[in-house]
Design an enzyme around this catalytic site. Structure first.
Site, short mmCIF file in Angstrom:
data_model
loop_
_atom_site.label_atom_id
_atom_site.label_comp_id
_atom_site.label_asym_id
_atom_site.label_seq_id
_atom_site.Cartn_x
_atom_site.Cartn_y
_atom_site.Cartn_z
N ASN A 6 -11.95 2.82 0.07
CA ASN A 6 -11.84 1.20 0.41
C ASN A 6 -11.95 1.25 1.72
O ASN A 6 -11.19 1.63 2.69
CB ASN A 6 -10.54 0.76 -0.19
CG ASN A 6 -10.32 -0.48 0.07
OD1 ASN A 6 -10.60 -1.24 1.32
ND2 ASN A 6 -9.69 -1.20 -0.73
N HIS A 9 -9.96 -1.51 5.81
CA HIS A 9 -8.98 -1.11 6.89
C HIS A 9 -9.92 -0.89 8.31
O HIS A 9 -9.54 -1.17 9.35
CB HIS A 9 -8.15 -0.16 6.50
CG HIS A 9 -7.22 -0.09 5.26
ND1 HIS A 9 -6.19 -1.10 5.23
CD2 HIS A 9 -7.51 0.26 4.13
CE1 HIS A 9 -5.94 -1.04 4.03
NE2 HIS A 9 -6.63 -0.24 3.39
N ARG A 17 -9.70 -7.63 17.16
CA ARG A 17 -10.51 -8.17 18.34
C ARG A 17 -11.37 -9.10 17.90
O ARG A 17 -12.45 -9.79 19.00
CB ARG A 17 -11.23 -7.11 19.07
CG ARG A 17 -10.07 -6.21 19.89
CD ARG A 17 -9.45 -6.84 21.19
NE ARG A 17 -8.36 -6.08 21.99
CZ ARG A 17 -8.73 -5.17 23.04
NH1 ARG A 17 -9.71 -4.87 23.33
NH2 ARG A 17 -7.47 -4.62 23.23
N HIS A 42 -12.62 -5.47 -0.42
CA HIS A 42 -11.75 -6.53 -0.99
C HIS A 42 -11.89 -7.78 -0.29
O HIS A 42 -11.64 -7.94 1.02
CB HIS A 42 -10.40 -6.54 -0.94
CG HIS A 42 -9.53 -7.41 -1.83
ND1 HIS A 42 -8.12 -7.46 -1.71
CD2 HIS A 42 -9.75 -8.56 -2.22
CE1 HIS A 42 -7.58 -8.40 -2.41
NE2 HIS A 42 -8.63 -9.31 -2.63
N ARG A 44 -11.19 -11.08 0.82
CA ARG A 44 -10.21 -12.09 0.33
C ARG A 44 -10.75 -13.42 0.84
O ARG A 44 -11.67 -13.74 1.34
CB ARG A 44 -9.09 -11.88 1.08
CG ARG A 44 -8.26 -10.51 0.86
CD ARG A 44 -7.14 -10.23 1.63
NE ARG A 44 -6.14 -9.33 1.24
CZ ARG A 44 -5.02 -9.69 0.50
NH1 ARG A 44 -4.77 -10.87 0.17
NH2 ARG A 44 -4.38 -8.55 -0.08
N ARG A 48 -9.80 -12.14 5.86
CA ARG A 48 -8.92 -11.61 6.76
C ARG A 48 -9.66 -10.29 7.38
O ARG A 48 -9.35 -9.73 8.47
CB ARG A 48 -7.66 -11.51 6.49
CG ARG A 48 -7.30 -10.47 5.38
CD ARG A 48 -5.69 -10.04 5.23
NE ARG A 48 -5.12 -11.03 4.76
CZ ARG A 48 -4.11 -10.71 4.01
NH1 ARG A 48 -3.47 -9.67 3.86
NH2 ARG A 48 -3.22 -11.96 3.42
N GLU A 69 -13.59 -5.95 -4.79
CA GLU A 69 -12.27 -6.45 -5.53
C GLU A 69 -12.23 -7.93 -5.22
O GLU A 69 -12.74 -8.40 -3.80
CB GLU A 69 -11.12 -5.72 -4.65
CG GLU A 69 -11.09 -4.36 -4.98
CD GLU A 69 -9.81 -3.60 -4.32
OE1 GLU A 69 -9.14 -4.31 -3.45
OE2 GLU A 69 -9.87 -2.30 -4.43
N THR A 100 -2.33 -6.10 -1.47
CA THR A 100 -2.20 -6.64 -2.89
C THR A 100 -0.96 -5.88 -3.23
O THR A 100 -0.63 -4.78 -3.20
CB THR A 100 -3.28 -5.84 -3.76
OG1 THR A 100 -4.54 -6.24 -3.29
CG2 THR A 100 -3.23 -6.51 -4.90
N GLU A 150 -8.05 -0.65 -13.43
CA GLU A 150 -7.66 0.10 -12.54
C GLU A 150 -5.98 0.19 -12.57
O GLU A 150 -5.54 -1.05 -12.59
CB GLU A 150 -8.22 -0.42 -11.10
CG GLU A 150 -7.69 0.50 -10.26
CD GLU A 150 -7.99 0.21 -8.51
OE1 GLU A 150 -9.27 -0.13 -8.48
OE2 GLU A 150 -7.70 0.45 -7.61
N HIS A 190 -4.21 2.53 -5.07
CA HIS A 190 -2.97 1.62 -4.33
C HIS A 190 -2.03 2.73 -3.87
O HIS A 190 -1.22 3.26 -4.67
CB HIS A 190 -2.55 0.63 -4.95
CG HIS A 190 -2.11 -0.55 -3.95
ND1 HIS A 190 -0.94 -0.28 -3.11
CD2 HIS A 190 -2.56 -1.69 -3.46
CE1 HIS A 190 -1.00 -1.18 -2.18
NE2 HIS A 190 -2.05 -2.20 -2.54
N GLY A 191 -1.82 2.99 -2.30
CA GLY A 191 -0.87 3.72 -1.93
C GLY A 191 -0.85 5.19 -1.92
O GLY A 191 -0.24 6.15 -1.56
#
Ligand code: PXP
Length: 236
Positions: A6, A9, A17, A42, A44, A48, A69, A100, A150, A190-191
């Site tokens: 993913n 990030h 910036r 993802h 959104r 973002r 996603e 999420t 998932e 996730h995580g």
């Protein structure tokens, strides 16, 4: 075990910036060199981190599969139909959340989700639903005509005691078995990180893991290609 990386990030850092770099499209290319089987992003509703430009370029440049996603809403459906990712993973989305937070409530929103799933399937986009490892949600996913689920591993990853962790892992194991029995392809995510991933990677029914934060954080220190390769080696 397939690894979906993913790259949201990377875009989060770019957006700090509001500049041109780091470019998630370049990151995706390096992730693939490191052994990623899939690139996950993802988009959104508030854009973002990754945005429409990233999706467009990734669709043109990713060699493995592209997993989008998205919230199960008309505007995102239009975007998915325009760009045709290999898989669309429907996720719940709240503007104020940092990431999420839970699985999709397919039991409550089954008809709405089924409509979105049908449109995607008609366009040859595989439909996966991001759900908690909960039997009712998994059965509802099957009834909503998803082809994959998932399983949300957040609670397993956040468990602080051995006992809690074992209980949450057992839920993921049971969920994976139930989903596979229904004929669903089973992914998880996730995580997950370099310390907690192994027990999940050992679940036979799970054939794909989607991992973002841990890989991108490690990449700051080791480089992305190496961070992906290390994860790929760990999950076997
Ligand atoms: N799978 C889904 C459905 C997600 O929403 C996320 C977070 O964007 C991930 C996997 C990856 O989670 P993490 O960044 O914690 O590895």
């Amino acid at each position: 075990m397939r690894l979906g990386v993913n790259i949201d990030h990377v875009a989060t850092l770019r957006q700090a910036r509001k500049g041109r770099y780091p470019d998630p499209v370049a990151a995706a290319a390096l992730a693939e060199l490191g052994g990623a089987d899939q690139i996950t992003l993802h988009v959104r509703e508030d854009r973002r981190h990754v945005n429409d430009r990233d999706l467009e370029l990734l669709r043109k440049t990713v060699n493995g599969t592209l997993n989008l996603e998205m919230a199960a809403v008309q505007t995102m459906l239009n975007l998915a139909l325009q760009h045709r990712p290999d898989t669309a993973t429907l996720v719940p989305e709240r503007r104020e959340e940092l990431t999420t937070e839970g699985g999709l409530d397919v039991v409550t929103n089954r008809e709405e989700i089924r409509k979105v799933a049908r449109s995607l399937r008609d366009a040859s986009v595989e439909v996966s639903l991001f759900v908690d490892p909960d039997l009712e949600q998994i059965k509802a996913s099957h009834r909503a005509e998803a082809q994959a689920v998932e399983l949300h591993t957040g609670r397993y990853c956040e468990a602080r005691t051995q006992r809690d962790r074992a209980r949450e892992l057992a839920r993921v194991v049971e969920g994976a078995k139930a989903a596979a029995k229904l004929g669903l392809r089973v992914a998880a995510g996730h995580g997950l990180d370099y310390w907690n991933v192994k027990p999940v990677a050992e679940i036979a029914e799970i054939t794909e893991l989607n991992i973002g934060y841990a890989i991108v954080c490690r990449a700051l220190l080791t480089g992305l290609e190496r961070a992906v390769r290390d994860m790929k080696d760990l999950i076997g």
